[in-house]
Design a protein around this motif. Structure first.
Motif, PDB file in Angstrom:
ATOM      1  N   UNK A 179       0.619  -1.372  -0.077  1.00 34.16           N
ATOM      2  CA  UNK A 179      -0.003  -0.025   0.088  1.00 34.16           C
ATOM      3  C   UNK A 179       0.821   1.263  -0.127  1.00 34.16           C
ATOM      4  N   UNK A 180       2.108   1.109  -0.347  1.00 31.40           N
ATOM      5  CA  UNK A 180       3.179   2.237  -0.047  1.00 31.40           C
ATOM      6  C   UNK A 180       2.623   3.354  -1.097  1.00 31.40           C
ATOM      7  N   UNK A 181       2.756   4.478  -0.692  1.00 30.12           N
ATOM      8  CA  UNK A 181       2.143   5.600  -1.534  1.00 30.12           C
ATOM      9  C   UNK A 181       3.412   6.138  -2.638  1.00 30.12           C
ATOM     10  N   UNK A 182       4.549   6.077  -2.370  1.00 23.12           N
ATOM     11  CA  UNK A 182       5.638   6.370  -3.092  1.00 23.12           C
ATOM     12  C   UNK A 182       6.601   5.610  -3.276  1.00 23.12           C
ATOM     13  N   UNK A 183       7.794   5.732  -4.020  1.00 22.20           N
ATOM     14  CA  UNK A 183       8.762   5.022  -4.255  1.00 22.20           C
ATOM     15  C   UNK A 183       9.699   5.074  -3.021  1.00 22.20           C
ATOM     16  N   UNK A 184       9.817   6.102  -2.312  1.00 22.82           N
ATOM     17  CA  UNK A 184      10.808   6.408  -1.137  1.00 22.82           C
ATOM     18  C   UNK A 184      10.264   5.281  -0.125  1.00 22.82           C
ATOM     19  N   UNK A 185       8.938   5.354   0.182  1.00 19.77           N
ATOM     20  CA  UNK A 185       8.359   4.653   1.000  1.00 19.77           C
ATOM     21  C   UNK A 185       8.499   3.168   0.777  1.00 19.77           C
ATOM     22  N   UNK A 186       8.282   2.851  -0.267  1.00 22.23           N
ATOM     23  CA  UNK A 186       8.328   1.360  -0.849  1.00 22.23           C
ATOM     24  C   UNK A 186       9.894   0.940  -0.699  1.00 22.23           C
TER      25      UNK A 186
ATOM     26  N   UNK B 175       2.685  -7.076  -4.847  1.00 20.88           N
ATOM     27  CA  UNK B 175       3.332  -7.071  -3.561  1.00 20.88           C
ATOM     28  C   UNK B 175       4.199  -5.823  -3.289  1.00 20.88           C
ATOM     29  N   UNK B 176       4.521  -5.296  -4.495  1.00 21.37           N
ATOM     30  CA  UNK B 176       5.581  -4.306  -4.548  1.00 21.37           C
ATOM     31  C   UNK B 176       5.176  -3.229  -5.497  1.00 21.37           C
TER      32      UNK B 176
END
Length: 184
Positions: A38-45, A161-162
């Motif tokens: 559910x990550x909102x952006x690439x940095x969080x992911x 998943x990603x």
């Protein structure tokens, strides 16, 4: 034998697509995987992915963790023979440690030993059906051996998943026409 391996790979991929986390995924790694999906952006992911990989790299044994680190360090400097030696010893002594199998698969893949790499990825997915690295590796192997439908399925699962994996998004776009045909 080749048909048998394809059938096994297809079965394991289908199992990975339908199964949820296994008991080894309870707790922190499972929570992190939910957040990653559910990550909102690439940095969080990226941050969450590092944390998931860190959780997965804990074998519960200092000796096995050392073998994993030595194998991964050898891969980092392209010493494939040393990586294979350390990671084979790891999987021999800790056959239920999914990350050991995944790292061994990477070493085999780098040595262009695709059959053993696929076998190690299958073992990884048997132990951890939500291992996005193993699914991604299986997708790459299926793509190389011209099995675009299986590659597409594996990459699609990785994306669930990603969701911010730009390489997987690109692979899915590349395979879209071959798998789903031309849209009218």
């Amino acid at each position: 034998m080749r048909k048998h391996k394809s059938a096994v790979a297809a079965f394991l991929l289908a199992s990975a697509l339908t199964l949820g986390p296994v008991s080894a995924q309870e707790g922190s790694a499972a929570d992190l995987l939910d957040q990653l999906a559910q990550a909102e952006d690439e940095n969080a992911a990226s941050r969450l992915e590092r944390q998931v990989r860190q959780e997965w790299s804990k074998s519960g044994s200092a000796t096995m963790d050392l073998l994993l680190k030595r194998g991964q360090d050898a891969l980092d400097v392209d010493n494939i023979d040393a990586a294979l030696e350390h990671l084979t010893a790891l999987t021999d002594h800790a056959p239920e440690f999914a990350e050991g199998w995944h790292s061994l698969a990477l070493a085999y893949y780098r040595a262009e030993l695709f059959g053993p790499a696929a076998d190690a990825l299958e073992r990884t997915l048997t132990l951890n059906p939500v291992h996005f690295g193993a699914l991604r590796g299986l997708g790459a192997i299926f793509e190389q051996v011209d099995k675009p439908h299986l590659a597409y399925d594996a990459y699609s699962r990785v994306l669930s998943l990603r969701p911010h994996d730009s390489d997987v998004i690109e692979a899915l776009e590349r395979l879209e026409l071959r798998v789903n045909g031309q849209t009218l």
